[in-house]
Design a protein around this motif. Structure first.
Motif, short mmCIF file in Angstrom:
data_model
loop_
_atom_site.label_atom_id
_atom_site.label_comp_id
_atom_site.label_asym_id
_atom_site.label_seq_id
_atom_site.Cartn_x
_atom_site.Cartn_y
_atom_site.Cartn_z
N SER A 245 -36.64 133.57 3.00
CA SER A 245 -37.40 132.73 3.59
C SER A 245 -36.65 132.53 4.97
CB SER A 245 -36.65 131.43 3.17
OG SER A 245 -35.51 131.41 2.67
N HIS A 246 -36.02 133.06 4.40
CA HIS A 246 -35.23 133.81 6.80
C HIS A 246 -35.83 134.91 7.32
CE1 HIS A 246 -32.49 129.93 5.23
NE2 HIS A 246 -32.30 130.56 4.62
N GLN A 247 -35.72 134.49 8.83
CA GLN A 247 -36.15 135.57 9.34
C GLN A 247 -34.94 137.12 9.71
OE1 GLN A 247 -34.83 132.61 10.32
NE2 GLN A 247 -34.75 132.79 12.35
N PHE A 248 -34.00 136.59 9.33
CA PHE A 248 -32.78 137.98 9.83
C PHE A 248 -32.24 138.45 8.33
CE2 PHE A 248 -30.75 134.02 8.61
CZ PHE A 248 -29.34 134.34 7.80
N ARG A 249 -31.87 139.83 8.14
CA ARG A 249 -31.66 140.32 7.64
C ARG A 249 -30.17 141.06 7.90
NH1 ARG A 249 -35.23 138.37 5.57
NH2 ARG A 249 -37.16 139.28 5.29
N SER A 281 -23.70 134.51 15.68
CA SER A 281 -22.99 133.37 15.71
C SER A 281 -23.73 132.00 15.85
CB SER A 281 -21.36 133.23 15.88
OG SER A 281 -20.44 134.05 15.37
N SER A 282 -24.78 132.53 17.02
CA SER A 282 -25.50 131.58 17.52
C SER A 282 -27.19 131.75 16.88
CB SER A 282 -25.76 132.07 19.13
OG SER A 282 -26.96 133.79 19.14
N LEU A 283 -27.10 132.65 16.45
CA LEU A 283 -28.31 132.61 15.48
C LEU A 283 -28.29 131.30 14.41
CD1 LEU A 283 -30.97 133.31 14.62
CD2 LEU A 283 -30.04 136.04 13.50
N PHE A 284 -26.97 131.97 13.41
CA PHE A 284 -26.68 131.27 12.17
C PHE A 284 -26.40 129.41 12.82
CE2 PHE A 284 -24.85 135.10 10.82
CZ PHE A 284 -25.75 135.74 9.74
N ILE A 311 -21.55 125.64 6.69
CA ILE A 311 -21.58 125.33 5.55
C ILE A 311 -21.56 123.76 5.09
CG2 ILE A 311 -20.21 124.98 3.03
CD1 ILE A 311 -18.09 127.45 5.11
N GLN A 312 -22.95 123.83 4.30
CA GLN A 312 -23.15 121.91 4.31
C GLN A 312 -22.84 122.19 2.71
OE1 GLN A 312 -27.32 123.03 4.64
NE2 GLN A 312 -27.52 122.99 7.28
N ALA A 313 -22.08 120.69 2.45
CA ALA A 313 -22.30 120.18 1.22
C ALA A 313 -22.62 118.85 1.29
CB ALA A 313 -20.53 120.06 0.61
N LEU A 314 -23.09 118.86 -0.20
CA LEU A 314 -23.88 116.88 -0.64
C LEU A 314 -23.29 116.66 -2.12
CD1 LEU A 314 -26.26 114.90 -0.59
CD2 LEU A 314 -27.66 116.43 -1.11
N ALA A 360 -25.63 127.57 5.86
CA ALA A 360 -26.77 128.07 6.29
C ALA A 360 -27.92 129.51 6.62
CB ALA A 360 -26.93 127.15 7.22
N GLY A 361 -28.11 129.45 6.72
CA GLY A 361 -29.19 130.67 6.88
C GLY A 361 -29.33 131.91 6.34
N GLY A 362 -28.49 131.35 4.74
CA GLY A 362 -28.68 132.60 3.66
C GLY A 362 -27.90 133.62 3.77
N LEU A 363 -26.91 133.57 4.58
CA LEU A 363 -25.89 134.43 5.35
C LEU A 363 -24.76 134.04 3.32
CD1 LEU A 363 -23.78 136.33 6.79
CD2 LEU A 363 -22.91 134.68 7.16
N LYS A 364 -24.30 134.93 2.78
CA LYS A 364 -22.96 135.66 2.58
C LYS A 364 -21.77 135.45 2.62
CE LYS A 364 -27.21 137.42 -0.91
NZ LYS A 364 -27.15 138.07 -1.96
N ILE A 365 -21.11 134.76 2.40
CA ILE A 365 -19.48 134.45 2.28
C ILE A 365 -18.43 135.07 1.52
CG2 ILE A 365 -17.76 133.58 3.35
CD1 ILE A 365 -19.33 131.69 4.68
#
Length: 458
Positions: A245-249, A281-284, A311-314, A360-365
């Motif tokens: 669903s995201h454009q970057f790999r 960084s600018s992309l994420f 990092i988003q939290a709800l 956000a962006g699908g990155l895995k930390i």
């Protein structure tokens, strides 16, 4: 009745069993044992015994002797060369894994085209697609004029005979699960076939000083299918990952005998294939707005590269008896530890709340330095308060609630300053020569919670 010498091999982990069972004793996978006939590995057939004369010598060398750096094949794709440690090494074997359809074939076709246009002899062998299909992809990517030699073949013997006569510099085999050797009775894709074919390809790479790139499928668990046995044979293991669903790999190195591990290269998928991203960084952080409760910018490290991500939290009241804990892009067990520390050491209770955490962006930390950023995002979401604008957060939280120092602090803060951030919440020992970043040190997670409570006016 003659007793059968066949064995049963687990197609998930490669463990060998003398009899069939419904569950593999080594990895716990169900219905993964397949009967195979034992066979001598390729190239190890018995030969006439050698006459014993004087004892064979073992050549020993000094550990401190000078050794020249291995030469490199520079592809021109700076992100891929970065992950490989500065370029491909002649005579090395590289395993590239990834989910189906993520873009492995596209990436490797672009790589081979770059190398071929750089006067290197490049051969692309496809075991899954016909030559016409590869040609259509090359035309769509604008690579039809690249002098890359194509072949569609699955027989290992035919491939090796052809490579020995062509003498290429770089070879791509897509994929290892489709190859088969006529010296084994096992079906293609089984552990025995994959192990034997990979061994022969690695042997060819070492003997002919040719770089061999092997493509391997991954399972639903994200591991290269069947053979963890392949990973110890090759010199480098690269995973190509990302969300569709995201454009970057992201191309991530998890093993590299000629360079650093945990290095990443970032690519963006477009109409003309994969484009390199010079500043991830600018992309994420693209599209992020300041002043959002539960949104925190984490200053992380991916290999030797600092990368800022959101990092988003709800935090919401639980609708049912059991509160939910949903995590995307981070370790679920690590989240449980951070929540336990916040409850036991800081007095913040989440027992009746659902918690949703997303990178956000699908990155895995993967690094522990994200603990403090995750805690800040969760507490800010619970208090419905936003962190001050232009603020980054990083630090590791111990079980005692202390904020422990992390490595490469200066590189993290330099990247933050480059992108316009002016404030950092970090461990006490954090120092920076980036003059535009003000460091607010926190010694414990309780100090972080008190700071956020002050912002909320409690």
């Amino acid at each position: 009745m003659a007793r059968s010498d066949n064995v049963f091999v687990c197609q998930s982990c490669g463990a060998v069993h003398s009899k069939w069972a419904g569950r593999c004793d080594d990895c716990g996978e169900w219905n993964s044992l397949v009967e195979e006939a034992p066979a001598a590995p390729l190239g190890t057939q018995a030969s006439a015994p050698k006459k014993r004369g004087r004892a064979a010598r073992l050549d020993l060398v000094d550990l401190g002797a000078d050794t020249p750096e291995p030469p490199r094949l520079i592809s021109g794709m700076s992100e891929l060369d970065r992950v490989c440690g500065g370029g491909l090494v002649p005579g090395s074997a590289v395993l590239v894994g990834g989910d189906p359809g993520i873009g492995k074939s596209t990436l490797l076709l672009q790589l081979m085209a770059r190398l071929a246009m750089g006067k290197h002899r490049a051969i692309y062998i496809s075991g899954e697609e016909a030559v016409a299909q590869v040609r259509r992809r090359a035309k769509r990517l604008g690579l039809a004029d690249a002098p890359v030699s194509l072949a569609a073949e699955t027989s290992l013997n035919n491939i090796l005979d052809g490579l020995k006569s062509e003498k290429p510099d770089v070879v791509v085999v897509d994929s290892i699960q489709t190859l088969w050797s006529d010296q084994l009775t096992a079906a293609p894709g089984t552990v025995a076939q994959v192990r034997a074919c990979a061994q022969e390809l690695v042997r060819y790479a070492k003997k002919r000083n040719c770089t061999v790139i092997i493509v391997g499928h991954v399972t639903k668990d994200g591991q290269i299918a069947g053979p963890r046995v392949v990973e110890h044979m090759v010199d480098a293991v690269l995973y190509f990952e990302g969300e569709r669903s995201h454009q970057f790999r992201i191309l991530r190195a998890v093993k590299n005998r000629f360079g650093p591990t945990d290095e990443i290269g970032v690519f963006e998928m477009g109409d003309k294939g994969l484009d390199e991203v010079a500043n991830p960084s600018s992309l994420f952080l693209d599209g992020r707005e300041d002043g959002t409760a539960g949104s925190v910018v984490f200053a992380g490290m991916e290999g030797t590269r600092p990368v800022l991500s959101e990092i988003q939290a709800l935090v919401a009241p639980a609708a049912f008896g059991n509160p939910r804990r949903a995590v995307v892009g981070w370790d679920n067990g690590r989240l449980a530890m951070v929540l336990a520390v916040l409850e036991a050491r800081c007095g913040v209770s989440f027992g009746n709340h659902d918690i949703f955490l997303n990178v956000a962006g699908g990155l895995k930390i993967n690094e522990p330095a994200a603990d403090l950023a995750v805690a800040a995002a969760i507490v800010a979401a619970a208090f419905e308060v936003a962190l001050p604008a232009k603020t980054v957060v990083y630090g590791e939280i111990s079980l005692s609630g202390d904020v422990r120092p992390v490595g490469r602090s200066e590189a993290r803060l330099k990247e933050a300053a480059k992108l316009g951030f002016e404030r950092a919440i970090a461990p006490e020992n954090a120092k920076s020569d980036a003059g535009h970043v003000t460091i607010e040190s926190v010694a414990t997670a309780l100090e972080l919670v008190q700071t956020l409570k002050a912002l909320a006016g409690e």
